[in-house]
Design a protein around this motif. Structure first.
Motif, PDB file in Angstrom:
ATOM      1  N   ILE A 345       0.831  -1.206   0.000  1.00  0.00           N
ATOM      2  CA  ILE A 345       0.000   0.000   0.000  1.00  0.00           C
ATOM      3  C   ILE A 345       0.865   1.255   0.000  1.00  0.00           C
ATOM      4  N   SER A 346       1.824   1.312   0.923  1.00  0.00           N
ATOM      5  CA  SER A 346       2.590   2.548   1.115  1.00  0.00           C
ATOM      6  C   SER A 346       3.578   2.816   0.003  1.00  0.00           C
ATOM      7  N   VAL A 347       4.159   1.771  -0.573  1.00  0.00           N
ATOM      8  CA  VAL A 347       5.177   1.960  -1.606  1.00  0.00           C
ATOM      9  C   VAL A 347       4.585   1.811  -3.002  1.00  0.00           C
ATOM     10  N   GLY A 348       3.713   0.823  -3.178  1.00  0.00           N
ATOM     11  CA  GLY A 348       3.194   0.526  -4.508  1.00  0.00           C
ATOM     12  C   GLY A 348       1.792   1.007  -4.790  1.00  0.00           C
ATOM     13  N   GLY A 349       1.090   1.533  -3.770  1.00  0.00           N
ATOM     14  CA  GLY A 349      -0.293   1.940  -3.984  1.00  0.00           C
ATOM     15  C   GLY A 349      -1.188   0.775  -4.328  1.00  0.00           C
ATOM     16  N   LEU A 350      -0.846  -0.420  -3.845  1.00  0.00           N
ATOM     17  CA  LEU A 350      -1.598  -1.623  -4.193  1.00  0.00           C
ATOM     18  C   LEU A 350      -2.823  -1.747  -3.283  1.00  0.00           C
ATOM     19  N   TYR A 351      -3.997  -1.651  -3.869  1.00  0.00           N
ATOM     20  CA  TYR A 351      -5.226  -1.800  -3.102  1.00  0.00           C
ATOM     21  C   TYR A 351      -5.478  -3.292  -2.931  1.00  0.00           C
ATOM     22  N   PRO A 352      -5.495  -3.808  -1.689  1.00  0.00           N
ATOM     23  CA  PRO A 352      -5.403  -5.255  -1.459  1.00  0.00           C
ATOM     24  C   PRO A 352      -6.564  -6.072  -2.019  1.00  0.00           C
ATOM     25  N   ALA A 353      -6.217  -7.244  -2.546  1.00  0.00           N
ATOM     26  CA  ALA A 353      -7.224  -8.247  -2.890  1.00  0.00           C
ATOM     27  C   ALA A 353      -7.524  -9.120  -1.683  1.00  0.00           C
ATOM     28  N   SER A 354      -6.649  -9.069  -0.692  1.00  0.00           N
ATOM     29  CA  SER A 354      -6.839  -9.811   0.544  1.00  0.00           C
ATOM     30  C   SER A 354      -7.986  -9.211   1.352  1.00  0.00           C
ATOM     31  N   LYS A 355      -8.906 -10.039   1.812  1.00  0.00           N
ATOM     32  CA  LYS A 355     -10.031  -9.555   2.607  1.00  0.00           C
ATOM     33  C   LYS A 355      -9.544  -8.907   3.899  1.00  0.00           C
ATOM     34  N   ALA A 356      -8.583  -9.541   4.567  1.00  0.00           N
ATOM     35  CA  ALA A 356      -8.033  -8.967   5.798  1.00  0.00           C
ATOM     36  C   ALA A 356      -7.283  -7.674   5.493  1.00  0.00           C
ATOM     37  N   GLY A 357      -6.635  -7.624   4.329  1.00  0.00           N
ATOM     38  CA  GLY A 357      -5.873  -6.444   3.955  1.00  0.00           C
ATOM     39  C   GLY A 357      -6.717  -5.200   3.808  1.00  0.00           C
ATOM     40  N   LEU A 358      -8.011  -5.373   3.542  1.00  0.00           N
ATOM     41  CA  LEU A 358      -8.899  -4.223   3.391  1.00  0.00           C
ATOM     42  C   LEU A 358      -9.124  -3.493   4.709  1.00  0.00           C
ATOM     43  N   ASP A 359      -8.731  -4.124   5.821  1.00  0.00           N
ATOM     44  CA  ASP A 359      -8.813  -3.472   7.125  1.00  0.00           C
ATOM     45  C   ASP A 359      -7.472  -2.906   7.562  1.00  0.00           C
ATOM     46  N   ASN A 360      -6.493  -2.876   6.657  1.00  0.00           N
ATOM     47  CA  ASN A 360      -5.180  -2.330   6.993  1.00  0.00           C
ATOM     48  C   ASN A 360      -5.314  -0.870   7.432  1.00  0.00           C
ATOM     49  N   PRO A 361      -4.693  -0.485   8.544  1.00  0.00           N
ATOM     50  CA  PRO A 361      -4.820   0.886   9.058  1.00  0.00           C
ATOM     51  C   PRO A 361      -4.401   1.962   8.064  1.00  0.00           C
ATOM     52  N   LEU A 362      -3.483   1.633   7.168  1.00  0.00           N
ATOM     53  CA  LEU A 362      -3.025   2.635   6.204  1.00  0.00           C
ATOM     54  C   LEU A 362      -4.148   3.118   5.292  1.00  0.00           C
ATOM     55  N   LEU A 363      -5.167   2.283   5.110  1.00  0.00           N
ATOM     56  CA  LEU A 363      -6.265   2.645   4.218  1.00  0.00           C
ATOM     57  C   LEU A 363      -7.242   3.631   4.858  1.00  0.00           C
ATOM     58  N   SER A 364      -7.083   3.912   6.134  1.00  0.00           N
ATOM     59  CA  SER A 364      -7.982   4.859   6.814  1.00  0.00           C
ATOM     60  C   SER A 364      -7.252   6.114   7.273  1.00  0.00           C
ATOM     61  N   GLN A 365      -6.017   6.283   6.833  1.00  0.00           N
ATOM     62  CA  GLN A 365      -5.233   7.448   7.240  1.00  0.00           C
ATOM     63  C   GLN A 365      -5.268   8.543   6.181  1.00  0.00           C
ATOM     64  N   GLY A 366      -5.144   9.777   6.625  1.00  0.00           N
ATOM     65  CA  GLY A 366      -5.021  10.893   5.710  1.00  0.00           C
ATOM     66  C   GLY A 366      -3.642  10.901   5.069  1.00  0.00           C
ATOM     67  N   ASP A 367      -3.562  11.369   3.838  1.00  0.00           N
ATOM     68  CA  ASP A 367      -2.299  11.418   3.115  1.00  0.00           C
ATOM     69  C   ASP A 367      -1.858  12.873   2.971  1.00  0.00           C
ATOM     70  N   PRO A 368      -0.722  13.241   3.564  1.00  0.00           N
ATOM     71  CA  PRO A 368      -0.261  14.636   3.494  1.00  0.00           C
ATOM     72  C   PRO A 368      -0.123  15.154   2.071  1.00  0.00           C
ATOM     73  N   TYR A 369       0.291  14.290   1.149  1.00  0.00           N
ATOM     74  CA  TYR A 369       0.470  14.741  -0.233  1.00  0.00           C
ATOM     75  C   TYR A 369      -0.842  15.238  -0.808  1.00  0.00           C
ATOM     76  N   PHE A 370      -1.933  14.591  -0.421  1.00  0.00           N
ATOM     77  CA  PHE A 370      -3.258  14.956  -0.915  1.00  0.00           C
ATOM     78  C   PHE A 370      -3.984  15.869   0.079  1.00  0.00           C
TER      79      PHE A 370
END
Length: 437
Positions: A345-370
């Motif tokens: 997620i952090s390096v490749g911007g890969l949105y997970p196909a893993s069901k558990a991966g969809l709950d990764n904390p990085l997906l709910s954080q604000g991005d300073p660049y944006f």
């Protein structure tokens, strides 16, 4: 990059006609023989070829935790830019790696080339961990040919500073609003493009998918080709209009150097792409931090939420691999290990196909660049509204090459007609049954 959700409602199918593919594709060594070889070895060394950012770091994470199963990562061009040719050439020469990144679109065509190994016996315990449609897209004829890594939910990337400059209060919710905004910008400053015109089959496929139509289908043992369908024609007409009026860029798309140069000069305001485009924006356009934002992909009707998918890959085991059991273990680690998913997620911007991966904390954080925006909330909504209609065909590499060539020499409508016929001809040349619609 490409070129590099719970999405239980979305599905990509490979179709029943893959039975024909299965008859053409046989693995180079039996699973039992390979497993026996692996069992006798004290340590294992394998090579992994791919192009996604972050795969080198995930490989290092694996090696640190598995000293007896060493994986060496080799960066190659994306599949459409020569990566698949490298793989098939290596297979012919008997020097192929054990593991390779293969997009969902290209799994059927790689099966036709006898390039992928059936890993069903090793992967059967893992497939339930991934979104159903990604498992279907990584399988054929009831057999598993890859471990899903990511998906490509699409959205609109836009420049907040330029929207303010041109008096556009909010991102367009519909394609009609998109066209109106493009006309407004052109009237104010003809040197500024509102967006980027489709350049190839990946662009056209992602835009067409949103219409609820598909380029391929199956009937019995026969492939049906319908690239020239009402959805594609709607997309072609819309973008040809913007292109003819010079309201969108026609000489570059993310991440073409022309696009980067135009962005840095404030001459392009939006582009439509998938979640994996995030690192490209942040890496190529560092000086524009705080000026980009992400909004839902415009739709064809007001109030509609229908989005689309572009890209997404699996990790496949190539034919002839002597250690497929260990190879599948690495593939499962890459897709499902929490630290590996975080790196993706952090390096490749890969949105997970893993069901558990969809709950990764990085997906709910604000991005300073944006500007602190929680951009993955937009991609989550997109992923939940992808039509279930898309069917993966057996010759996407050919479709991509032909579309790119045809777009460069004619209109989108002409390109679509040309690619329709060339695709039918190509499938026939493979000895597969096919109809033109």
């Amino acid at each position: 990059m490409r070129k590099f959700k719970r999405a239980s409602t979305s599905r990509v199918t490979v179709g029943t006609a893959v039975v024909s593919l299965a008859l053409l594709a046989t693995t180079g060594c039996s699973s039992s023989d390979a497993a026996g070889d692996a069992a006798q070895a004290k340590s294992v060394s394998m090579e992994f070829w791919g192009w996604a950012p972050g795969y080198d770091k995930i490989t290092a994470q694996w090696n640190a935790a598995h000293p007896d199963i060493k994986v060496t990562f080799k960066q190659i061009p994306s599949g459409a830019k020569g990566g698949y040719d490298q793989m098939t050439n290596a297979l012919t020469a008997g020097k192929a790696p054990c593991l390779a990144q293969v997009t969902y679109n290209d799994i059927p065509s790689m099966l036709v080339k006898n390039a992928l190994m059936d890993i069903t016996s090793y992967a059967s315990g893992d497939t339930g961990k991934y979104l159903d449609w990604t498992v279907a897209a990584s399988s054929a004829g009831g057999k598993v040919y890859g471990i899903p890594v990511d998906t490509g939910p699409m959205a609109l990337f836009y420049r907040t500073d330029l929207f303010k400059k041109f008096g556009i209060s909010k991102p367009p919710a519909t394609w009609e609003e998109y066209a109106a905004d493009a006309a407004k910008v052109q009237a104010a400053d003809p040197s500024v493009a509102f967006g980027t015109a489709p350049q190839d089959a990946y662009d056209m496929a992602g835009l067409t998918w949103q219409t609820g139509t598909s380029w391929f289908g199956t009937k019995g043992d026969s492939w049906q080709v319908s690239i020239d369908n009402p959805g594609t024609r709607k997309v072609a007409t819309f973008w040809q209009g913007l292109k003819d009026k010079k309201q969108v860029m026609n000489n570059g798309n993310a991440w073409d150097p022309n696009f980067d140069k135009a962005s840095e000069a404030g001459k392009v305001m939006t582009f439509v792409n998938a979640a994996w485009a995030v690192p490209g924006v942040k890496g190529d356009l560092k000086d524009l931090s705080g000026k980009w934002a992400v909004a839902p992909m415009p739709t064809w009707a007001a109030g509609d939420l229908t989005s689309s998918n572009s890209g997404g890959s699996a990790t496949s085991v190539l034919t002839g691999c002597k250690t497929p059991k260990e190879a599948e273990r690495f593939a499962a680690f890459l897709s499902g290990n929490p630290d590996a998913v975080s790196t993706g997620i952090s390096v490749g911007g890969l949105y997970p196909a893993s069901k558990a991966g969809l709950d990764n904390p990085l997906l709910s954080q604000g991005d300073p660049y944006f500007g602190g925006q929680k951009i993955y909330e937009v991609f989550k909504q997109s992923a939940a509204h992808i039509p279930t209609t898309w069917v993966v065909g057996p010759t996407f590499g050919q479709v991509e090459a032909d579309y790119s060539d045809a777009i460069g020499t004619g209109t989108y409508a002409q390109a679509t007609t040309t690619v329709q016929q060339k695709t039918v001809d190509k499938i026939k040349s493979l000895g597969l049954s096919v109809t033109g619609g």
